[in-house]
Design a protein around this motif. Structure first.
Motif, PDB file in Angstrom:
ATOM      1  N   SER A   1      15.257  23.800 -85.182  1.00  0.00           N
ATOM      2  CA  SER A   1      16.193  23.465 -84.104  1.00  0.00           C
ATOM      3  C   SER A   1      15.392  23.206 -82.833  1.00  0.00           C
ATOM      4  CB  SER A   1      17.177  24.606 -83.878  1.00  0.00           C
ATOM      5  OG  SER A   1      17.974  24.808 -85.026  1.00  0.00           O
ATOM      6  N   SER A   2      15.731  22.130 -82.147  1.00  0.00           N
ATOM      7  CA  SER A   2      15.014  21.739 -80.935  1.00  0.00           C
ATOM      8  C   SER A   2      15.994  21.653 -79.774  1.00  0.00           C
ATOM      9  CB  SER A   2      14.327  20.383 -81.155  1.00  0.00           C
ATOM     10  OG  SER A   2      13.629  19.972 -80.002  1.00  0.00           O
ATOM     11  N   GLU A   3      15.785  22.511 -78.774  1.00  0.00           N
ATOM     12  CA  GLU A   3      16.594  22.474 -77.549  1.00  0.00           C
ATOM     13  C   GLU A   3      15.777  21.759 -76.483  1.00  0.00           C
ATOM     14  OE1 GLU A   3      18.677  25.521 -74.347  1.00  0.00           O
ATOM     15  OE2 GLU A   3      18.193  26.232 -76.366  1.00  0.00           O
ATOM     16  N   ASN A   4      16.278  20.633 -75.992  1.00  0.00           N
ATOM     17  CA  ASN A   4      15.471  19.720 -75.198  1.00  0.00           C
ATOM     18  C   ASN A   4      15.952  19.611 -73.750  1.00  0.00           C
ATOM     19  OD1 ASN A   4      14.192  18.887 -77.750  1.00  0.00           O
ATOM     20  ND2 ASN A   4      16.147  17.845 -78.124  1.00  0.00           N
ATOM     21  N   GLN A   5      14.989  19.341 -72.862  1.00  0.00           N
ATOM     22  CA  GLN A   5      15.300  19.053 -71.461  1.00  0.00           C
ATOM     23  C   GLN A   5      14.343  17.992 -70.947  1.00  0.00           C
ATOM     24  OE1 GLN A   5      13.801  22.088 -68.498  1.00  0.00           O
ATOM     25  NE2 GLN A   5      13.787  23.396 -70.323  1.00  0.00           N
ATOM     26  N   ARG A   6      14.825  17.221 -69.969  1.00  0.00           N
ATOM     27  CA  ARG A   6      14.014  16.144 -69.396  1.00  0.00           C
ATOM     28  C   ARG A   6      14.374  15.986 -67.929  1.00  0.00           C
ATOM     29  NH1 ARG A   6      14.721  10.867 -72.607  1.00  0.00           N
ATOM     30  NH2 ARG A   6      13.264  11.974 -73.988  1.00  0.00           N
ATOM     31  N   ASN A   7      13.370  15.819 -67.079  1.00  0.00           N
ATOM     32  CA  ASN A   7      13.640  15.525 -65.677  1.00  0.00           C
ATOM     33  C   ASN A   7      12.691  14.460 -65.161  1.00  0.00           C
ATOM     34  OD1 ASN A   7      11.219  16.874 -64.507  1.00  0.00           O
ATOM     35  ND2 ASN A   7      12.229  18.770 -65.140  1.00  0.00           N
ATOM     36  N   ILE A   8      13.119  13.779 -64.120  1.00  0.00           N
ATOM     37  CA  ILE A   8      12.349  12.733 -63.465  1.00  0.00           C
ATOM     38  C   ILE A   8      12.096  13.157 -62.023  1.00  0.00           C
ATOM     39  CG2 ILE A   8      12.215  10.284 -62.882  1.00  0.00           C
ATOM     40  CD1 ILE A   8      12.414  10.750 -65.848  1.00  0.00           C
ATOM     41  N   SER A   9      10.836  13.106 -61.594  1.00  0.00           N
ATOM     42  CA  SER A   9      10.478  13.546 -60.240  1.00  0.00           C
ATOM     43  C   SER A   9       9.654  12.484 -59.534  1.00  0.00           C
ATOM     44  CB  SER A   9       9.667  14.848 -60.287  1.00  0.00           C
ATOM     45  OG  SER A   9      10.357  15.867 -60.949  1.00  0.00           O
ATOM     46  N   THR A  10       9.704  12.507 -58.224  1.00  0.00           N
ATOM     47  CA  THR A  10       8.748  11.747 -57.415  1.00  0.00           C
ATOM     48  C   THR A  10       7.630  12.694 -57.022  1.00  0.00           C
ATOM     49  OG1 THR A  10      10.030  12.205 -55.411  1.00  0.00           O
ATOM     50  CG2 THR A  10      10.454  10.124 -56.542  1.00  0.00           C
ATOM     51  N   VAL A  11       6.395  12.222 -57.138  1.00  0.00           N
ATOM     52  CA  VAL A  11       5.237  13.074 -56.857  1.00  0.00           C
ATOM     53  C   VAL A  11       4.243  12.312 -55.986  1.00  0.00           C
ATOM     54  CG1 VAL A  11       5.460  14.425 -58.978  1.00  0.00           C
ATOM     55  CG2 VAL A  11       4.075  12.328 -58.978  1.00  0.00           C
ATOM     56  N   VAL A  12       3.404  13.075 -55.315  1.00  0.00           N
ATOM     57  CA  VAL A  12       2.318  12.522 -54.509  1.00  0.00           C
ATOM     58  C   VAL A  12       1.009  12.790 -55.236  1.00  0.00           C
ATOM     59  CG1 VAL A  12       1.124  12.594 -52.288  1.00  0.00           C
ATOM     60  CG2 VAL A  12       3.614  12.917 -52.390  1.00  0.00           C
ATOM     61  N   LEU A  13       0.185  11.745 -55.378  1.00  0.00           N
ATOM     62  CA  LEU A  13      -1.101  11.870 -56.058  1.00  0.00           C
ATOM     63  C   LEU A  13      -2.245  11.741 -55.067  1.00  0.00           C
ATOM     64  CD1 LEU A  13      -0.532   9.552 -59.175  1.00  0.00           C
ATOM     65  CD2 LEU A  13      -0.056  11.998 -58.964  1.00  0.00           C
ATOM     66  N   ASN A  14      -3.349  12.442 -55.346  1.00  0.00           N
ATOM     67  CA  ASN A  14      -4.558  12.227 -54.553  1.00  0.00           C
ATOM     68  C   ASN A  14      -5.392  11.124 -55.202  1.00  0.00           C
ATOM     69  OD1 ASN A  14      -5.852  13.390 -56.765  1.00  0.00           O
ATOM     70  ND2 ASN A  14      -6.196  15.364 -55.758  1.00  0.00           N
ATOM     71  N   THR A  15      -6.580  10.874 -54.693  1.00  0.00           N
ATOM     72  CA  THR A  15      -7.399   9.768 -55.194  1.00  0.00           C
ATOM     73  C   THR A  15      -7.930  10.023 -56.608  1.00  0.00           C
ATOM     74  OG1 THR A  15      -9.310  10.737 -54.061  1.00  0.00           O
ATOM     75  CG2 THR A  15      -8.087   9.005 -52.893  1.00  0.00           C
ATOM     76  N   ASP A  16      -7.844  11.289 -57.078  1.00  0.00           N
ATOM     77  CA  ASP A  16      -8.220  11.612 -58.456  1.00  0.00           C
ATOM     78  C   ASP A  16      -7.011  11.597 -59.379  1.00  0.00           C
ATOM     79  OD1 ASP A  16     -10.944  11.967 -57.878  1.00  0.00           O
ATOM     80  OD2 ASP A  16     -10.585  14.021 -57.197  1.00  0.00           O
ATOM     81  N   TYR A  17      -5.885  11.102 -58.865  1.00  0.00           N
ATOM     82  CA  TYR A  17      -4.632  10.996 -59.605  1.00  0.00           C
ATOM     83  C   TYR A  17      -4.078  12.360 -60.015  1.00  0.00           C
ATOM     84  CZ  TYR A  17      -6.253   6.174 -59.925  1.00  0.00           C
ATOM     85  OH  TYR A  17      -6.722   4.914 -59.625  1.00  0.00           O
TER      86      TYR A  17
END
Length: 439
Positions: free
Chosen positions: A247-263
């Protein structure tokens, strides 16, 4: 010297138990991760075969082994079935090679902890082991050598098991394992965008997925051993695990993030939870395919053994919508393993290395994973030592093994792994039920 060796083994195993990055394979991205448990260190040092069963090692490939062995004669003053305990860890180093270059990766992990207790014609086994492992970091680079997507994941499926074996006769035994599988898999993907001038935009998009898995399955075993001459013994084993569900209980979210020059993520913006319920993906069932293995071997008891084993798994039946993607699929998996051991003189009064077990083997397998129409295959060879430790009458030992292998291909811009696994385990025996010989 022996006490120091035991301390070193315990230290390595303890380190592995805490350093639970169980794999660094990019192929753990697919399905529920890379198969982590491939047998005990003794099995793996002989190419992965689980054909040989004795009274001084726990064989976790076949539950019929829990009853121990009386066929080979009295190891322990006529009482040849001790209580057995084993614990192990593995350190892995891999070279990941593609058409555009190569890199190094490493991981270390606890492998298993198990106890086997024989009682009369019965034998009981208990234990814990990591079954699959997820641990990858993949970068998608465009023709301008700019990062477009970054994927990374962690987690895996663990297994708690309890088993029962029964000795039908001195030659034939059967057994069954009851397994409870549990764990979680976390996958993250970051899509990287740039300004017309080639600079990183202020906010990037990150998708996070988590699946919590649980379920039961069974593993049946059969073992047969008989002397075919005064000096030669024949062994044959069969193990079958029927198809089961997780049995698989699933979740998903979408976020905005800030990256540095090393990603690397250095800031988090808005987060939106995806409604998986409306897509019928909130709760899904994952099919664990059936697995069949059988093998045989021949040898002189307590001296040498050679054997072969064939394994077939119906991985074409693997399915779960939450883990699906467009570039991969599954076909039936198979493996051929060959291996054996040699002991110069198991009961030598002098010469420590005469009592050492020398093991070797090799295997060829189709993992069942197909990526970009390329079947992912694996080849490995292994070597190992069983080093006697402690009280000689108990035949306890520390097992050291090394595996060299190759997985995957560089065709279709895929990755080929060249790996080295260093395995260590302790196999300890004790007398819990010693009979009184004098009143």
């Amino acid at each position: 010297m022996i006490k120091r060796l035991v301390v070193i083994c315990i230290t390595i195993i303890s380190y592995g138990a805490y350093a639970q990055q169980g794999t660094a394979s990019p192929y753990s991205f697919y399905g529920i991760g890379s198969l982590k448990f491939k047998g005990t260190v003794e099995n793996r040092s002989m190419g992965g075969i689980g054909v040989y069963l004795d009274s001084i090692h726990v064989n976790l490939r076949n539950p019929a082994s829990y009853v121990g062995d009386n066929l080979n004669g009295p190891y322990f003053d006529g009482e040849s079935r001790p209580v057995k305990f084993t614990v192990a860890a593995t350190s892995n180093n891999s070279t990941l090679k593609s058409n555009s270059g190569e890199s190094e990766a490493s991981s270390s992990t606890f492998d298993y902890l198990a106890l086997s207790v024989p009682v009369g014609k019965f034998g009981f086994g208990f234990g814990l082991l990591p079954y699959t492992s997820v641990g990858y970091k993949l970068d998608d680079i465009n023709d301008s050598q700019d990062l477009e997507n970054r994927y990374f994941g962690e987690g895996g499926v663990n297994r708690v098991f309890a088993g029962l074996g029964y000795k039908i006769s001195d030659k034939l035994s059967v057994g069954v394992d009851f397994n409870y599988n549990f764990g979680n898999i976390q996958n993250t993907a970051i899509a990287v965008e740039y300004t017309p001038e080639g600079e990183l935009v202020q906010y990037q998009t990150r998708e996070y997925n988590r699946s919590d898995l649980s379920g039961l399955n069974l593993n049946f075993g059969l073992a047969y051993r008989t002397m075919i001459s005064d000096k030669l013994e024949l062994s044959a084993t069969l193990a079958y695990a029927p198809e089961s569900k997780l049995s698989s209980e699933n979740q998903r979210n979408i976020s905005t993030v800030v990256l540095n020059t090393d990603y690397e993520v250095v800031g988090l913006g808005n987060t939106i939870e995806v409604d998986l319920e409306s897509q019928n993906l909130k709760n899904t069932d994952l099919t664990i395919p059936s697995r069949l293995s059988f093998g045989g071997g021949i040898g002189a008891p307590r001296s040498w053994f050679v054997g072969a084993e064939y394994t077939l798994q119906n991985t074409a039946d693997f399915s779960n919508p939450i883990f699906s993607n467009q570039i991969s699929s599954f076909e039936n998996a198979s493996q051929i393993a060959l291996g054996g051991f040699y002991i110069p003189d198991y009961n030598a009064f002098s010469g420590y290395f005469k009592r050492v077990v020398y093991r070797a083997g090799l295997n060829f397998s189709n993992t069942g994973l197909v990526v970009k129409d390329e079947s992912i295959r694996e080849f490995g060879m292994s070597f190992g030592l069983g080093l006697p430790v402690g009280n000689r009458s108990l035949f306890s030992n520390a097992n050291l093994g090394v595996e060299f292998g190759r997985r995957g291909t560089t065709n279709e811009n895929l990755i080929q792994e060249n790996f080295i696994n260093l395995n260590v385990s302790l196999s300890l025996n004790a007398r819990w039920f010693r009979q009184k010989k004098y009143n």
